[in-house]
Design an enzyme around this catalytic site. Structure first.
Site, PDB file in Angstrom:
ATOM      1  N   LYS A 114     -73.609  39.474 -28.288  1.00 40.63           N
ATOM      2  CA  LYS A 114     -74.500  40.106 -27.307  1.00 40.63           C
ATOM      3  C   LYS A 114     -74.259  41.606 -27.208  1.00 40.63           C
ATOM      4  O   LYS A 114     -75.193  42.366 -26.999  1.00 40.63           O
ATOM      5  CB  LYS A 114     -74.345  39.445 -25.943  1.00 40.63           C
ATOM      6  N   LYS A 197     -79.907  31.104 -33.226  1.00 41.26           N
ATOM      7  CA  LYS A 197     -80.098  30.181 -32.104  1.00 41.26           C
ATOM      8  C   LYS A 197     -81.419  30.468 -31.385  1.00 41.26           C
ATOM      9  O   LYS A 197     -81.781  31.641 -31.234  1.00 41.26           O
ATOM     10  CB  LYS A 197     -78.929  30.387 -31.122  1.00 41.26           C
ATOM     11  N   LYS A 200     -83.719  32.754 -25.118  1.00 41.61           N
ATOM     12  CA  LYS A 200     -84.714  33.266 -24.162  1.00 41.61           C
ATOM     13  C   LYS A 200     -85.038  34.721 -24.450  1.00 41.61           C
ATOM     14  O   LYS A 200     -86.126  35.196 -24.163  1.00 41.61           O
ATOM     15  CB  LYS A 200     -84.147  33.210 -22.748  1.00 41.61           C
TER      16      LYS A 200
HETATM   17  N1  AQP Z   1     -80.650  27.069 -28.622  1.00 41.75           N
HETATM   18  C1  AQP Z   1     -79.975  26.245 -27.847  1.00 41.75           C
HETATM   19  N2  AQP Z   1     -79.712  24.977 -28.256  1.00 41.75           N
HETATM   20  C2  AQP Z   1     -79.039  24.103 -27.464  1.00 41.75           C
HETATM   21  N3  AQP Z   1     -78.581  24.439 -26.233  1.00 41.75           N
HETATM   22  C3  AQP Z   1     -78.825  25.691 -25.791  1.00 41.75           C
HETATM   23  N4  AQP Z   1     -78.526  26.317 -24.643  1.00 41.75           N
HETATM   24  C4  AQP Z   1     -78.994  27.587 -24.689  1.00 41.75           C
HETATM   25  N5  AQP Z   1     -79.613  27.810 -25.839  1.00 41.75           N
HETATM   26  C5  AQP Z   1     -79.528  26.651 -26.555  1.00 41.75           C
HETATM   27  C6  AQP Z   1     -77.810  25.680 -23.541  1.00 41.75           C
HETATM   28  O1  AQP Z   1     -78.593  25.831 -22.371  1.00 41.75           O
HETATM   29  C7  AQP Z   1     -77.733  25.954 -21.245  1.00 41.75           C
HETATM   30  C8  AQP Z   1     -78.157  27.125 -20.428  1.00 41.75           C
HETATM   31  O2  AQP Z   1     -78.034  28.308 -21.189  1.00 41.75           O
HETATM   32  P1  AQP Z   1     -78.028  29.689 -20.445  1.00 41.75           P
HETATM   33  O3  AQP Z   1     -79.335  29.978 -19.904  1.00 41.75           O
HETATM   34  O4  AQP Z   1     -77.000  29.713 -19.413  1.00 41.75           O
HETATM   35  O5  AQP Z   1     -77.539  30.743 -21.470  1.00 41.75           O
HETATM   36  P2  AQP Z   1     -77.685  31.043 -22.976  1.00 41.75           P
HETATM   37  O6  AQP Z   1     -76.879  30.084 -23.782  1.00 41.75           O
HETATM   38  O7  AQP Z   1     -77.290  32.436 -23.128  1.00 41.75           O
HETATM   39  O8  AQP Z   1     -79.224  30.849 -23.244  1.00 41.75           O
HETATM   40  P3  AQP Z   1     -80.181  31.650 -24.162  1.00 41.75           P
HETATM   41  O9  AQP Z   1     -81.454  30.924 -24.175  1.00 41.75           O
HETATM   42  O10 AQP Z   1     -79.559  31.908 -25.484  1.00 41.75           O
HETATM   43  O11 AQP Z   1     -80.400  32.992 -23.400  1.00 41.75           O
HETATM   44  P4  AQP Z   1     -80.160  34.479 -23.813  1.00 41.75           P
HETATM   45  O12 AQP Z   1     -81.211  34.809 -24.781  1.00 41.75           O
HETATM   46  O13 AQP Z   1     -80.325  35.223 -22.516  1.00 41.75           O
HETATM   47  O14 AQP Z   1     -78.772  34.581 -24.371  1.00 41.75           O
HETATM   48  C9  AQP Z   1     -76.302  26.062 -21.779  1.00 41.75           C
HETATM   49  O15 AQP Z   1     -75.651  24.814 -21.647  1.00 41.75           O
HETATM   50  C10 AQP Z   1     -76.495  26.400 -23.229  1.00 41.75           C
HETATM   51  O16 AQP Z   1     -75.449  25.890 -24.031  1.00 41.75           O
END
Ligand code: AQP
Length: 343
Positions: A114, A197, A200
């Site tokens: 990040k 991955k 969001k």
């Molecule tokens: N691609 C993914 N596949 C499976 N699980 C996922 N999670 C996130 N992306 C995937 C799981 O969703 C839960 C909540 O995630 P989060 O919102 O707390 O944070 P994150 O992992 O940072 O999500 P994003 O979508 O990747 O957001 P950004 O783009 O902001 O970094 C967690 O249990 C996570 O494992």
């Protein structure tokens, strides 16, 4: 007997990765018998580790709570709340900051990804994020944490912090934390790049299926999903356990991703899906996958939108949840302060 904790950041664009990797499993766990309490938290303090528009943050907090409920988390059985309303999370995080070693945080791959080349410019909060996550879990002495595969390293860190606390103070206060990573899609990949991955914050809307996407958008995104020039693989691509062999994941990441999403959405094995589609071209699989997602995901999005029209219900759930979480976590924090000599 177990206590469950998990969180989702209110950073908008909730997608099928968040659902299949985490939220769907929260719902599954509800059926288990040996659970004392389950806490599902909208982790807004984590969200502000990068700048958030205040109005949008408020809206996304409600929308995340709506996603929990629309997916099937029962607010009368599980505690749904947002992190910033329960001050123990931030207070315990400070205490744990004094337990966690800098070397441990330096190994966190998510921070490296990040922060990228901007390491000197990102917030201290982004760096200390895993300590706050440990605090979220340990505030309730939680034992089981359902998450997607990407959070595995943070959970190992939470376990190390808990162990060091117990060791440093000669107590057996924090229980062992166990990650719960299960289902057909523990790491859903981008629809544009099978090595990235699904996220969001990806600039491309076509990289993910959002929970609030309408049926026609879901179909369009799946039709446009990147694939390779081969046809659907046969059963030789699976190992003895029915998982994709590593060379298949490496050589055909997009194909593997679509099949994994299909498995998780339909609760089927990889063998089931491959037996049905092997040798066919991707358009067959894509049409069926789109049907499946429209069937399983679109109703969740519809229900979320309905709930967002009257936010008073969601507000009341978050408020009631926070009251319970506040009481439970304060009891633990009081004992932690006694152990440290702060009371
Ligand atoms: N691609 C993914 N596949 C499976 N699980 C996922 N999670 C996130 N992306 C995937 C799981 O969703 C839960 C909540 O995630 P989060 O919102 O707390 O944070 P994150 O992992 O940072 O999500 P994003 O979508 O990747 O957001 P950004 O783009 O902001 O970094 C967690 O249990 C996570 O494992």
């Amino acid at each position: 007997m177990d206590r469950i904790f998990s969180g989702v950041q209110p950073t908008g664009n909730l997608h099928i990765g968040n659902y299949l990797g985490a939220i769907k499993n929260f719902v599954e766990i509800q059926k288990r018998k040996n659970i004392i309490k389950s806490y599902y938290c909208v982790v807004d303090l984590h969200a502000i580790t990068v700048w958030q528009n205040p109005k949008k943050l408020k809206n996304d907090t409600l929308e995340t709570a709506a996603a929990f409920i629309a997916s099937g988390i029962n607010p009368t059985k599980s505690i749904i709340f947002n992190q910033s309303r329960v001050s123990s999370h931030a207070e315990l995080a400070w205490i744990l900051n004094c337990i966690c070693r800098i070397g441990w945080l330096n190994r966190m791959t998510q921070f490296k990804e990040k922060a990228g080349k901007n390491r000197e410019q990102v917030s201290v909060g982004l760096y200390a994020y895993p300590v706050l996550m440990a605090s979220d879990i340990l505030s309730y002495k939680s034992t089981l944490v359902p998450v997607g595969d990407d959070q595995k390293q943070h959970l190992e860190l939470a376990r190390d912090i808990a162990n060091k606390f117990n060791y440093d103070y000669g107590v057996n206060f924090f229980p062992e934390i166990k990650p719960l990573i299960f289902g057909g899609a523990t790491r859903v990949m981008s629809l544009r790049d099978g090595n990235k991955k699904m996220s969001k914050s990806d600039d491309s809307e076509y990289s993910r299926i959002n929970l609030v996407d309408e049926a026609d958008i879901i179909r369009k995104k799946i039709r446009k999903a990147k694939t390779d020039s081969g046809s659907i693989m046969d059963l030789k691509s699976l190992d003895d356990k029915g998982e994709f062999k590593s060379e298949v994941i490496c050589n055909r990441p997009e194909a593997v991703n679509l099949i994994n999403i299909f498995c998780a959405t339909e609760n089927k094995t990889k063998r089931d899906i491959i037996e049905k589609f092997m040798g066919k071209n991707f358009s067959n699989l894509k049409e069926s996958l789109a049907d499946s997602l429209i069937n399983k995901i679109a109703p969740i999005g519809k229900e979320m939108k309905k709930m967002m029209q009257d936010s008073s219900y969601l507000e009341s759930i978050l408020k009631e949840g926070a009251e319970i979480a506040d009481e439970d976590s304060k009891k633990n924090l009081f004992e932690i302060k006694n152990i440290i000599g702060l009371n």
